[in-house]
Design a protein around this motif. Structure first.
Motif, PDB file in Angstrom:
ATOM      1  N   LEU A 287      -8.263   8.803   7.850  1.00 47.78           N
ATOM      2  CA  LEU A 287      -8.104   7.394   8.211  1.00 47.78           C
ATOM      3  C   LEU A 287      -8.615   6.504   7.087  1.00 47.78           C
ATOM      4  N   ILE A 288      -7.879   5.437   6.802  1.00 45.57           N
ATOM      5  CA  ILE A 288      -8.290   4.459   5.797  1.00 45.57           C
ATOM      6  C   ILE A 288      -8.289   3.082   6.440  1.00 45.57           C
ATOM      7  N   THR A 289      -9.211   2.228   6.019  1.00 44.32           N
ATOM      8  CA  THR A 289      -9.275   0.879   6.599  1.00 44.32           C
ATOM      9  C   THR A 289     -10.035  -0.070   5.685  1.00 44.32           C
ATOM     10  N   GLY A 290      -9.671  -1.339   5.796  1.00 46.71           N
ATOM     11  CA  GLY A 290     -10.373  -2.369   5.039  1.00 46.71           C
ATOM     12  C   GLY A 290     -11.394  -3.093   5.886  1.00 46.71           C
ATOM     13  N   ARG A 291     -11.474  -2.749   7.171  1.00 43.82           N
ATOM     14  CA  ARG A 291     -12.406  -3.428   8.087  1.00 43.82           C
ATOM     15  C   ARG A 291     -13.162  -2.413   8.925  1.00 43.82           C
ATOM     16  N   GLY A 292     -13.712  -1.430   8.277  1.00 45.97           N
ATOM     17  CA  GLY A 292     -14.418  -0.381   8.984  1.00 45.97           C
ATOM     18  C   GLY A 292     -15.906  -0.659   9.129  1.00 45.97           C
TER      19      GLY A 292
ATOM     20  N   VAL B  95       0.837  -1.200   0.000  1.00 47.27           N
ATOM     21  CA  VAL B  95       0.000   0.000   0.000  1.00 47.27           C
ATOM     22  C   VAL B  95       0.872   1.249   0.000  1.00 47.27           C
ATOM     23  N   LEU B  96       1.903   1.246   0.825  1.00 50.37           N
ATOM     24  CA  LEU B  96       2.819   2.387   0.878  1.00 50.37           C
ATOM     25  C   LEU B  96       3.464   2.628  -0.485  1.00 50.37           C
ATOM     26  N   ASP B  97       3.946   1.567  -1.124  1.00 50.23           N
ATOM     27  CA  ASP B  97       4.615   1.702  -2.422  1.00 50.23           C
ATOM     28  C   ASP B  97       3.644   2.204  -3.487  1.00 50.23           C
ATOM     29  N   SER B  98       2.453   1.592  -3.519  1.00 51.06           N
ATOM     30  CA  SER B  98       1.466   1.941  -4.540  1.00 51.06           C
ATOM     31  C   SER B  98       1.010   3.395  -4.419  1.00 51.06           C
ATOM     32  N   LEU B  99       0.647   3.794  -3.198  1.00 52.56           N
ATOM     33  CA  LEU B  99       0.133   5.154  -3.008  1.00 52.56           C
ATOM     34  C   LEU B  99       1.230   6.204  -3.162  1.00 52.56           C
ATOM     35  N   SER B 100       2.423   5.920  -2.649  1.00 50.95           N
ATOM     36  CA  SER B 100       3.500   6.912  -2.770  1.00 50.95           C
ATOM     37  C   SER B 100       3.860   7.132  -4.234  1.00 50.95           C
ATOM     38  N   LEU B 101       3.821   6.077  -5.052  1.00 56.48           N
ATOM     39  CA  LEU B 101       4.093   6.198  -6.484  1.00 56.48           C
ATOM     40  C   LEU B 101       2.981   6.994  -7.170  1.00 56.48           C
ATOM     41  N   TYR B 102       1.743   6.697  -6.817  1.00 57.92           N
ATOM     42  CA  TYR B 102       0.592   7.416  -7.387  1.00 57.92           C
ATOM     43  C   TYR B 102       0.671   8.903  -7.054  1.00 57.92           C
ATOM     44  N   PHE B 103       0.963   9.197  -5.799  1.00 59.35           N
ATOM     45  CA  PHE B 103       1.030  10.604  -5.375  1.00 59.35           C
ATOM     46  C   PHE B 103       2.215  11.326  -6.011  1.00 59.35           C
ATOM     47  N   ALA B 104       3.344  10.628  -6.141  1.00 57.65           N
ATOM     48  CA  ALA B 104       4.535  11.241  -6.743  1.00 57.65           C
ATOM     49  C   ALA B 104       4.247  11.672  -8.177  1.00 57.65           C
ATOM     50  N   ARG B 105       3.465  10.872  -8.895  1.00 58.07           N
ATOM     51  CA  ARG B 105       3.118  11.204 -10.280  1.00 58.07           C
ATOM     52  C   ARG B 105       2.196  12.423 -10.359  1.00 58.07           C
ATOM     53  N   ARG B 106       1.632  12.775  -9.217  1.00 55.70           N
ATOM     54  CA  ARG B 106       0.729  13.938  -9.154  1.00 55.70           C
ATOM     55  C   ARG B 106       1.319  15.063  -8.290  1.00 55.70           C
ATOM     56  N   ASP B 107       2.646  15.005  -8.195  1.00 55.41           N
ATOM     57  CA  ASP B 107       3.423  16.080  -7.549  1.00 55.41           C
ATOM     58  C   ASP B 107       3.151  16.247  -6.060  1.00 55.41           C
TER      59      ASP B 107
ATOM     60  N   PHE C 227     -10.341  14.138   9.724  1.00 58.10           N
ATOM     61  CA  PHE C 227     -10.947  14.917   8.642  1.00 58.10           C
ATOM     62  C   PHE C 227     -11.913  14.051   7.838  1.00 58.10           C
ATOM     63  N   ASP C 228     -11.510  12.791   7.590  1.00 60.21           N
ATOM     64  CA  ASP C 228     -12.381  11.878   6.829  1.00 60.21           C
ATOM     65  C   ASP C 228     -12.002  10.445   7.152  1.00 60.21           C
ATOM     66  N   PHE C 229     -12.906   9.546   6.796  1.00 64.25           N
ATOM     67  CA  PHE C 229     -12.741   8.108   7.064  1.00 64.25           C
ATOM     68  C   PHE C 229     -13.094   7.387   5.769  1.00 64.25           C
ATOM     69  N   ILE C 230     -12.120   6.690   5.180  1.00 68.70           N
ATOM     70  CA  ILE C 230     -12.312   6.082   3.868  1.00 68.70           C
ATOM     71  C   ILE C 230     -12.052   4.585   3.953  1.00 68.70           C
ATOM     72  N   GLU C 231     -12.982   3.801   3.427  1.00 70.43           N
ATOM     73  CA  GLU C 231     -12.857   2.342   3.466  1.00 70.43           C
ATOM     74  C   GLU C 231     -12.141   1.818   2.229  1.00 70.43           C
ATOM     75  N   LYS C 232     -11.296   0.799   2.441  1.00 75.56           N
ATOM     76  CA  LYS C 232     -10.644   0.089   1.341  1.00 75.56           C
ATOM     77  C   LYS C 232     -11.604  -0.958   0.794  1.00 75.56           C
ATOM     78  N   PRO C 233     -11.521  -1.302  -0.477  1.00 76.28           N
ATOM     79  CA  PRO C 233     -10.687  -0.643  -1.479  1.00 76.28           C
ATOM     80  C   PRO C 233     -11.291   0.712  -1.871  1.00 76.28           C
ATOM     81  N   PHE C 234     -10.452   1.671  -2.093  1.00 74.91           N
ATOM     82  CA  PHE C 234     -10.934   3.003  -2.451  1.00 74.91           C
ATOM     83  C   PHE C 234     -10.328   3.435  -3.785  1.00 74.91           C
ATOM     84  N   ASP C 235     -10.969   4.389  -4.380  1.00 73.89           N
ATOM     85  CA  ASP C 235     -10.475   4.950  -5.625  1.00 73.89           C
ATOM     86  C   ASP C 235      -9.363   5.938  -5.282  1.00 73.89           C
ATOM     87  N   GLU C 236      -8.196   5.762  -5.866  1.00 74.52           N
ATOM     88  CA  GLU C 236      -7.058   6.624  -5.537  1.00 74.52           C
ATOM     89  C   GLU C 236      -7.345   8.094  -5.843  1.00 74.52           C
ATOM     90  N   ALA C 237      -8.098   8.321  -6.900  1.00 70.64           N
ATOM     91  CA  ALA C 237      -8.434   9.698  -7.262  1.00 70.64           C
ATOM     92  C   ALA C 237      -9.309  10.341  -6.188  1.00 70.64           C
TER      93      ALA C 237
END
Length: 209
Positions: A82-87, A16-28, A101-111
């Motif tokens: 906060l993000i979680t797969g068991r919320g 998750v760390l690798d995937s999201l950090s790469l996604y965010f890096a591509r969006r500055d 600020f917000d609570f988002i359940e996995k799987p979520f849309d990266e956008a």
């Protein structure tokens, strides 16, 4: 063009760390990754540099909910998502009540997560700006003499210069001089603006209303 955002990403799942950090890096977005809440807290002095903190809820050691509470107890100001797969609903309600600020359940849309991060960062910056403005305003008020504060408080309560003079046993001309200095020092354009600023800092006359 979006303003640069630096986020802290906390998750015990390396993928998750690798995937999201790469996604965010591509969006500055600049991302600093941590594998658990304790790792982040070990570098708590860096917390002020983050525009937003994104954390998993279910992690070894300190949970995401406990992490939010801990940050609030230490007066961290960065918005927390906060993000979680068991919320569930109760967990979401608890998170928001604790100040997330917000609570988002996995799987979520990266956008979607990116959009929420941008909203949180913007709100955080506005809050910081408002706090800085309030601090400056309080400093200006504290620099007034005792007499100037009295004149200001009576003026914002609706008394005329003549009435203020009678109340303080000074001449209307002296009141006008004090009022002019107060307006300049506080940075108020007119009486209405002075009243708004007095409400922000909570002068005694305002608190009595």
């Amino acid at each position: 063009m979006h303003e640069a955002i630096h986020i802290a990403l906390i998750d015990d799942d390396a993928a998750v760390l690798d995937s999201l950090s790469l996604y965010f890096a591509r969006r500055d977005l600049e991302t600093s990754c941590f594998t658990d809440a304790e790792a982040f807290l070990a570098e708590f002095d860096r917390a002020a540099q983050f525009d937003c903190i994104v954390s998993d809820v279910i992690m070894p050691g300190m949970s995401g909910l406990d992490f939010v509470q801990h940050l609030r107890n230490r007066h961290a100001t960065a918005p927390i998502i906060l993000i979680t797969g068991r919320g569930d609903i109760n967990m979401a309600v608890s998170a928001i009540r604790l100040g997330a600020f917000d609570f988002i359940e996995k799987p979520f849309d990266e956008a979607r997560l990116l959009a929420v991060i941008r909203q949180a960062a913007e709100k955080g910056r506005l809050s910081e700006s408002a706090e800085a403005e309030l601090g400056e305003l309080q400093s200006r008020f504290d620099s007034l003499s005792a007499r100037q504060r009295e004149v200001m408080e009576l003026a914002v309560s609706g008394l005329s210069s003549k009435e203020i003079g009678m109340r303080l046993n000074i001449s209307p001309k002296t009141v006008e001089n004090h009022r002019a200095w107060v307006m300049e020092r506080i940075g108020a354009r007119n009486l209405a603006d002075l009243i708004r600023k007095a409400m922000k800092i909570g002068t005694p006359s305002d608190r009595s209303k």
